[in-house]
Each structure stands twice: as structure tokens, then as C-alpha cells.
Design an enzyme around this catalytic site. Sequence first.
Site, PDB file in Angstrom:
ATOM      1  N   GLY A   1      61.882  11.506 -23.986  1.00 59.10           N
ATOM      2  CA  GLY A   1      62.537  10.671 -25.209  1.00 59.10           C
ATOM      3  C   GLY A   1      62.046   9.318 -25.008  1.00 59.10           C
ATOM      4  O   GLY A   1      62.514   8.679 -26.098  1.00 59.10           O
ATOM      5  N   CYS A   2      61.255   8.927 -24.085  1.00 57.81           N
ATOM      6  CA  CYS A   2      60.959   7.236 -24.195  1.00 57.81           C
ATOM      7  C   CYS A   2      59.459   7.423 -24.731  1.00 57.81           C
ATOM      8  O   CYS A   2      58.604   8.001 -24.380  1.00 57.81           O
ATOM      9  CB  CYS A   2      61.143   6.829 -22.911  1.00 57.81           C
ATOM     10  SG  CYS A   2      62.595   6.876 -22.111  1.00 57.81           S
ATOM     11  N   GLN A   3      59.521   6.141 -25.493  1.00 60.77           N
ATOM     12  CA  GLN A   3      57.887   6.018 -25.964  1.00 60.77           C
ATOM     13  C   GLN A   3      56.968   5.689 -24.939  1.00 60.77           C
ATOM     14  O   GLN A   3      55.849   6.138 -24.645  1.00 60.77           O
ATOM     15  CB  GLN A   3      58.018   4.924 -26.931  1.00 60.77           C
ATOM     16  CG  GLN A   3      56.675   4.558 -27.682  1.00 60.77           C
ATOM     17  CD  GLN A   3      56.703   3.229 -28.581  1.00 60.77           C
ATOM     18  OE1 GLN A   3      57.718   2.564 -28.491  1.00 60.77           O
ATOM     19  NE2 GLN A   3      55.580   3.064 -29.294  1.00 60.77           N
TER      20      GLN A   3
END
Length: 149
Positions: A60-62
Site C-alpha cells: 500500500g506504499c508508493q
Amino acid sequence: MTDPFVQPAEPTAADAIAAITDELELFDDWMDRYEFIIEMGRKLPAFPDIWADDAHRVPGCQSRVWMEATLRDGKIFFAGVSDAAIVSGLIALLLRVYSGRTPAEITATDPVFLKELGLLEALSTNRGNGIAAMARKVREVAAHLSASA
């Protein structure tokens, strides 16, 4: 090898949030705050390369973010790093609040402080979602470790 886990600077999560709030209020604009946060990230303990793998990756982290946790004497200690300087700073901020706390204190400390500090609004949507994902991960680990303890 030095301990990769963040040691708490303040006695409680609430004290850490208060200290971070005071520190960020010293800066008039967001560019200065970003510099401060990036500097916090540079001071994180070295994260072992062996943990920079898919098993430790936070979804869920860019940016790419890796975290590890350990339970010591009833408290959970976290280690973390990112390939992006600002994200490493956000990790440092989160771990300053949550690392070295009991599972109960971690689960009781709502990450709403990120919104109250203005961090979520000041970041891009993707970065805001990423820090929310990191906070969720920290709380999931606490819930899991307290259930298995």
C-alpha cells in the site's frame, strides 16, 4: 551489528506525539517541516539488508517500505526503512510514537495524530495512503503479537 530497532525517546506514545507536535510547530512552512522529517529518517538505525525483501515489505506504499518487529520484555520494537527520503522520515516519526511500547499502548494510540499534525493533508494522496498503510501495519503487528503472547 548495532540494534536496528528504534528505542523510544519519550516515556509514552502520547509524550512522543506531543514532542513531535512541538517540534513541527517550530517551522513556519511545510518545506522546513519536510526537511526536519527527512532528517529524522536519516537518523533511523541501520536496517539490515537481509530484511529488504518481500516478506518485510509494507503493502500500500508508493515507495518501497520495509518493516520488522520484535517483542522484548512485553514491548514491541520496530525497525523500518524506505527507498525514499521523505518516507524514511515518516517511518522515523511513526516509530518514535510506536516503537518500544506495549501492544496495548500501540493499539490504544490511534494514528489520528497524523491527520491532526497536518501531515496527511500536506502529503500527496499516495504518500498519505502509504503512511496510513504503515500505521495500520504497526497496529496489526501489535494485535498479532499480543494475541500470541
